[in-house]
Structure formats: structure tokens, C-alpha cells
Write a protein that holds these residues in place. Structure first.
Motif, PDB file in Angstrom:
ATOM      1  N   THR A 197       0.568  -1.353  -0.027  1.00 49.28           N
ATOM      2  CA  THR A 197       0.497   0.157   0.267  1.00 49.28           C
ATOM      3  C   THR A 197       0.038   1.161  -0.231  1.00 49.28           C
ATOM      4  OG1 THR A 197      -1.652  -1.450   1.197  1.00 49.28           O
ATOM      5  CG2 THR A 197      -1.562   1.009   1.153  1.00 49.28           C
ATOM      6  N   ILE A 198       0.667   2.227  -0.811  1.00 51.01           N
ATOM      7  CA  ILE A 198       0.841   3.322  -0.981  1.00 51.01           C
ATOM      8  C   ILE A 198      -0.039   4.875  -0.631  1.00 51.01           C
ATOM      9  CG2 ILE A 198       1.155   3.203  -3.871  1.00 51.01           C
ATOM     10  CD1 ILE A 198       3.600   4.979  -4.061  1.00 51.01           C
ATOM     11  N   LEU A 199       0.438   5.078   0.151  1.00 55.64           N
ATOM     12  CA  LEU A 199       0.414   6.675   0.827  1.00 55.64           C
ATOM     13  C   LEU A 199       0.495   7.951  -0.649  1.00 55.64           C
ATOM     14  CD1 LEU A 199      -1.259   9.072   2.038  1.00 55.64           C
ATOM     15  CD2 LEU A 199       0.440   9.387   3.149  1.00 55.64           C
ATOM     16  N   ILE A 200       0.104   8.543  -1.988  1.00 59.29           N
ATOM     17  CA  ILE A 200       0.245   9.890  -2.317  1.00 59.29           C
ATOM     18  C   ILE A 200      -0.008  10.722  -2.094  1.00 59.29           C
ATOM     19  CG2 ILE A 200       0.758  10.159  -4.930  1.00 59.29           C
ATOM     20  CD1 ILE A 200       0.406   7.225  -5.743  1.00 59.29           C
ATOM     21  N   THR A 201       0.460  11.884  -1.417  1.00 63.51           N
ATOM     22  CA  THR A 201       0.540  13.112  -1.467  1.00 63.51           C
ATOM     23  C   THR A 201       0.614  13.975  -2.056  1.00 63.51           C
ATOM     24  OG1 THR A 201       2.595  13.654  -0.267  1.00 63.51           O
ATOM     25  CG2 THR A 201       1.124  12.941   0.888  1.00 63.51           C
ATOM     26  N   GLY A 202      -1.092  14.931  -2.823  1.00 59.90           N
ATOM     27  CA  GLY A 202      -1.037  15.623  -4.214  1.00 59.90           C
ATOM     28  C   GLY A 202      -1.123  14.550  -5.069  1.00 59.90           C
ATOM     29  N   GLY A 203      -1.290  13.288  -4.972  1.00 57.87           N
ATOM     30  CA  GLY A 203      -1.912  12.149  -5.896  1.00 57.87           C
ATOM     31  C   GLY A 203      -2.490  12.504  -6.976  1.00 57.87           C
ATOM     32  N   ALA A 204      -3.103  14.551  -6.689  1.00 54.12           N
ATOM     33  CA  ALA A 204      -4.232  14.808  -7.699  1.00 54.12           C
ATOM     34  C   ALA A 204      -3.647  15.332  -8.874  1.00 54.12           C
ATOM     35  CB  ALA A 204      -5.860  15.323  -7.123  1.00 54.12           C
ATOM     36  N   GLY A 205      -2.693  15.146  -8.667  1.00 56.54           N
ATOM     37  CA  GLY A 205      -1.676  15.894  -9.936  1.00 56.54           C
ATOM     38  C   GLY A 205      -0.822  15.220 -10.864  1.00 56.54           C
ATOM     39  N   MET A 206       0.032  15.503 -11.734  1.00 55.14           N
ATOM     40  CA  MET A 206       0.103  14.645 -13.047  1.00 55.14           C
ATOM     41  C   MET A 206       1.293  13.910 -12.389  1.00 55.14           C
ATOM     42  SD  MET A 206      -2.143  16.363 -15.137  1.00 55.14           S
ATOM     43  CE  MET A 206      -0.416  14.874 -16.159  1.00 55.14           C
ATOM     44  N   ILE A 207       2.026  14.393 -11.486  1.00 51.59           N
ATOM     45  CA  ILE A 207       3.096  12.882 -10.939  1.00 51.59           C
ATOM     46  C   ILE A 207       1.950  12.306  -9.870  1.00 51.59           C
ATOM     47  CG2 ILE A 207       5.380  12.488  -9.406  1.00 51.59           C
ATOM     48  CD1 ILE A 207       5.678  15.270 -10.151  1.00 51.59           C
ATOM     49  N   GLY A 208       1.553  12.676  -9.149  1.00 52.99           N
ATOM     50  CA  GLY A 208       0.886  11.903  -8.325  1.00 52.99           C
ATOM     51  C   GLY A 208       0.080  10.613  -9.696  1.00 52.99           C
ATOM     52  N   GLN A 209      -0.559  11.169 -10.376  1.00 50.74           N
ATOM     53  CA  GLN A 209      -1.020  10.155 -10.909  1.00 50.74           C
ATOM     54  C   GLN A 209      -0.322   8.947 -11.814  1.00 50.74           C
ATOM     55  OE1 GLN A 209      -4.121  11.979 -14.150  1.00 50.74           O
ATOM     56  NE2 GLN A 209      -4.882  13.688 -12.733  1.00 50.74           N
ATOM     57  N   ALA A 210       1.144   9.295 -12.409  1.00 56.83           N
ATOM     58  CA  ALA A 210       1.588   8.517 -12.968  1.00 56.83           C
ATOM     59  C   ALA A 210       1.943   7.905 -11.978  1.00 56.83           C
ATOM     60  CB  ALA A 210       3.189   9.318 -13.584  1.00 56.83           C
ATOM     61  N   ALA A 211       1.698   8.763 -10.515  1.00 55.19           N
ATOM     62  CA  ALA A 211       2.637   7.101  -9.505  1.00 55.19           C
ATOM     63  C   ALA A 211       1.622   6.246  -9.084  1.00 55.19           C
ATOM     64  CB  ALA A 211       2.983   7.664  -8.663  1.00 55.19           C
ATOM     65  N   THR A 212       0.249   7.007  -9.479  1.00 59.34           N
ATOM     66  CA  THR A 212      -0.762   5.943  -9.116  1.00 59.34           C
ATOM     67  C   THR A 212      -0.902   4.597  -9.982  1.00 59.34           C
ATOM     68  OG1 THR A 212      -2.056   7.519  -8.168  1.00 59.34           O
ATOM     69  CG2 THR A 212      -4.139   5.971  -9.001  1.00 59.34           C
ATOM     70  N   ALA A 213      -0.427   4.963 -10.871  1.00 64.17           N
ATOM     71  CA  ALA A 213      -0.692   4.369 -12.097  1.00 64.17           C
ATOM     72  C   ALA A 213       0.606   3.136 -11.953  1.00 64.17           C
ATOM     73  CB  ALA A 213      -0.677   5.003 -14.013  1.00 64.17           C
ATOM     74  N   LEU A 214       1.493   3.632 -12.010  1.00 60.30           N
ATOM     75  CA  LEU A 214       2.578   2.986 -11.942  1.00 60.30           C
ATOM     76  C   LEU A 214       2.372   1.415 -10.800  1.00 60.30           C
ATOM     77  CD1 LEU A 214       5.880   5.278 -12.754  1.00 60.30           C
ATOM     78  CD2 LEU A 214       5.146   3.216 -13.733  1.00 60.30           C
ATOM     79  N   ALA A 215       2.340   2.290  -9.694  1.00 60.09           N
ATOM     80  CA  ALA A 215       1.322   1.391  -8.444  1.00 60.09           C
ATOM     81  C   ALA A 215       0.800   0.379  -8.743  1.00 60.09           C
ATOM     82  CB  ALA A 215       1.314   2.566  -7.207  1.00 60.09           C
ATOM     83  N   ARG A 216      -0.630   0.707  -9.516  1.00 60.97           N
ATOM     84  CA  ARG A 216      -1.440  -0.065  -9.884  1.00 60.97           C
ATOM     85  C   ARG A 216      -0.785  -1.278 -10.893  1.00 60.97           C
ATOM     86  NH1 ARG A 216      -6.546   4.157 -11.029  1.00 60.97           N
ATOM     87  NH2 ARG A 216      -7.188   4.594  -8.676  1.00 60.97           N
ATOM     88  N   TRP A 217       0.165  -0.839 -11.955  1.00 61.70           N
ATOM     89  CA  TRP A 217       0.908  -1.405 -12.992  1.00 61.70           C
ATOM     90  C   TRP A 217       1.544  -3.059 -11.833  1.00 61.70           C
ATOM     91  CZ3 TRP A 217       5.986  -0.772 -14.192  1.00 61.70           C
ATOM     92  CH2 TRP A 217       6.431  -2.115 -14.291  1.00 61.70           C
TER      93      TRP A 217
END
Length: 328
Positions: A151-171
Motif C-alpha cells: 500500500t502506498i500513500l501519495i500526497t498531492g496524488g491528484a496532480g500529474m506526478i501523483g497520477q503517474a505514480a498511481t498508474a505505476l503502483a497499480r501496474w
């Protein structure tokens, strides 16, 4: 090509986008040894571009700004005609800072910086990947080596880096928890940073255990809550430009819980390392394992408006300039 002129955005002074930027005709750059000329079909606009325009980095002016790009190699050689993409913010290159950048019809680039563009992405989508995915890959994959089931917490996850990190985490098969001022579309686990107790909310979402990882993209007042949201032995990576000083007890929060903390500044990575990240991203986009970024495209004469949109916060939509005649 070197005797010809091209349309370009020039950072001529420091200030707001309207004050700092102008569109004018500039000479087409001449590639040096080990370089190629790329016709830029699309170029992303990043917060760093806006930050540079303010003069905070002391960048010499005038200069053509821009670091992210997608286009076609037009100079002679083995790469002629190849569709390429990438980001030129790396050690020894510094596009838009120490050498002319990508917010122009043409840009001269070291061959070692280039990667083949994914066929599945349009030029605009490819230019929107750029720095956001580089920063996300460096933190989530390279530094923290996120794994399935974590499980990963991403602060500022609505921005472009956050969205990219979310996609990589799900992958990778991990579960992202997004902490932001608004809930991005398609996010299951969300914490409102304006009203929520982040560590407590993370514990509720992880059955009291805490997050395995945290990516702090915001810094400042959110850094300590991100640290406190980690489980014993957790790991955190930070990538932000927030210079706000914070105070907390590192012995209690970091040492006694055996946390691993790292910071990432992509400007100090080598061009070959940046290109290697794009080489690894390309098949993931082509196979549909990563989603294409949301994009708003602007003609070059609207560059100041695109910059201002980034400065105001783009709600997770990447602003992209189209320097040529393409309508992608």
C-alpha cells in the motif's frame, strides 16, 4: 536547415507568463556532434517551466524554454524519420535552461536522450508523459521498488506526478491511497488533505497497520503526516520544490520505527538514465498497461495561457504546446 527560421517561444525576461514569454522567429538550431535535429510535434508545459520563468533559478535569458517533447527526427542519419519522445531535464543537457528547449518547432538533442515513441500514444499524449512519469518512476520504481500487495500513500496524488505514480503502483499490483485537495476520478481510497487526519485515515484504510510506502509530492506541512502514516520499517520518497522549514522529532518518527527516507531530484540524473526510463515506459503504454494522460493542447501563440493554466493548477490535465501545423 540551419539557415532557416522557426517559430519559438522565448523566455525574454522574468515574471508572470504574460510578462516573461514572447513568440518570435528564431534560427533553426544546428545539431552538434552526437546530436540530431527533432521536429517537435508536441511539448509539455510543466511547473518547472513556470518556476524557471519567474527567475528563481537564475536561468540566463533569452532562452527557449521547455524540456518534454514528442516529435520526429529530421536530420540525416540512422534515426531519420523515427518518432521519438523524452525529457531533456537531465545532467549536462538542461533543455530550456542552459540550452534551447522544446517550446519551438525544432530542437537539437543528444542521440543518447532519445527513445522511440509508443505507437499507441498520439504526439500530444506522448509529450504529456515526460517529467511527470520520470519523477514517478524514479521514486516509486527505482527508489522504493514498489511490489504487489503493498500500500502506498501519495500526497498531492491528484496532480500529474501523483497520477503517474498511481498508474505505476497499480501496474505493479499495489494499492494507492491518494491524499489531495480533491478526489481524482477513478480513485477508490482518498483522503482530503484539507480536513482529514492523514495518519489516522491511512490506519483505517490499512486495518491499523499503516502504509508500506509513501510518496510525498507536496512537502511542507504534509511531510510529517506522510512519515507518521508509514508502518514500522516503511519507506518514503520525496520529490518537491517546497522549501518550507518543518520541525519534528526524527528519532521518534524515523529512527525508532526504522524508516527509510530518500529524496529525488531528476535534474541530476544522466541523459541515458532518463532515456532508459522512457524505453521501459514505451511497451507499457503500447500494451495498454498504463493509461494515456489527459491533455489540453494549445497553439504556440497561446503559450502564455498554457503556462498560466499550469501556474493556477491544471486539475490533473497536462498542458501541451503544438509548435507545428499539427492538430493532435
Amino acid at each position: 536547415m540551419t539557415s532557416k527560421q522557426m517559430d519559438a517561444i522565448v523566455l525574454q525576461a522574468f515574471g508572470s507568463p504574460a510578462q516573461a514569454l514572447t513568440r518570435r522567429s528564431e534560427p533553426v538550431p544546428e545539431p552538434g556532434p552526437g546530436e540530431v535535429l527533432v521536429e517537435v510535434h508536441a511539448a509539455g508545459v510543466n511547473p518547472l517551466d513556470v518556476f524557471i520563468a519567474t527567475g528563481m533559478l537564475g536561468t540566463p535569458v533569452p532562452v527557449i524554454p521547455g524540456g518534454d517533447f514528442a516529435g520526429v527526427v529530421v536530420s540525416d542519419g540512422g534515426l531519420a524519420g523515427q518518432e521519438v519522445w523524452g525529457s531533456g531535464w537531465s545532467q549536462g543537457v538542461e533543455l530550456g535552461m542552459t540550452r534551447p528547449g522544446t517550446h519551438a518547432r525544432y530542437v537539437a538533442l543528444p542521440e543518447k536522450l532519445l527513445s522511440r515513441k509508443p505507437a499507441r500514444l498520439t504526439m500530444s499524449e506522448a509529450a504529456a508523459v515526460g517529467r511527470s512519469y520520470v519523477a514517478a518512476w524514479m521514486t516509486v520504481i527505482t527508489q522504493m521498488d514498489i511490489r504487489g500487495g503493498e500500500t502506498i500513500l501519495i500526497t498531492g496524488g491528484a496532480g500529474m506526478i501523483g497520477q503517474a505514480a498511481t498508474a505505476l503502483a497499480r501496474w505493479r499490483g499495489a494499492t494507492p491511497i491518494i491524499a489531495a485537495r480533491h478526489k481524482p476520478e477513478g480513485v477508490e481510497h482518498y483522503i482530503d488533505t484539507a480536513s482529514g487526519d492523514i495518519p489516522e485515515a491511512v490506519r483505517e484504510l490499512t486495518e491499523g497497520r499503516g502504509a508500506d510506502l509513501a510518496l510525498d509530492i507536496v512537502g511542507g506541512a504534509l511531510f510529517e503526516p506522510a512519515v507518521r502514516s508509514l508502518r514500522f520499517g516503511g519507506r518514503l520518497a520525496a520529490t518537491f520544490n517546497n522549501l518550507t522549514r518543518i520541525e519534528f522529532n526524527p528519532g521518534e518518527e524515523i529512527v525508532n520505527r526504522q524508516l527509510r527516507i530518500s529524496g529525488i531530484a531528476s535534474l541530476f540524473w544522466e541523459p541515458t538514465e532518463i532515456a532508459a526510463i522512457f524505453d521501459q515506459l514505451a511497451p507499457l503504454f503500447d500494451r495498454g498497461l498504463l493509461p494515456a494522460p489527459a491533455v489540453k493542447a494549445w497553439p504556440l501563440d497561446k503559450a502564455a495561457e498554457a503556462y498560466q493554466s499550469v501556474a493556477a493548477g491544471s486539475a490533473g490535465i497536462k498542458q501541451v504546446l503544438l509548435p507545428g501545423d499539427t492538430t493532435e
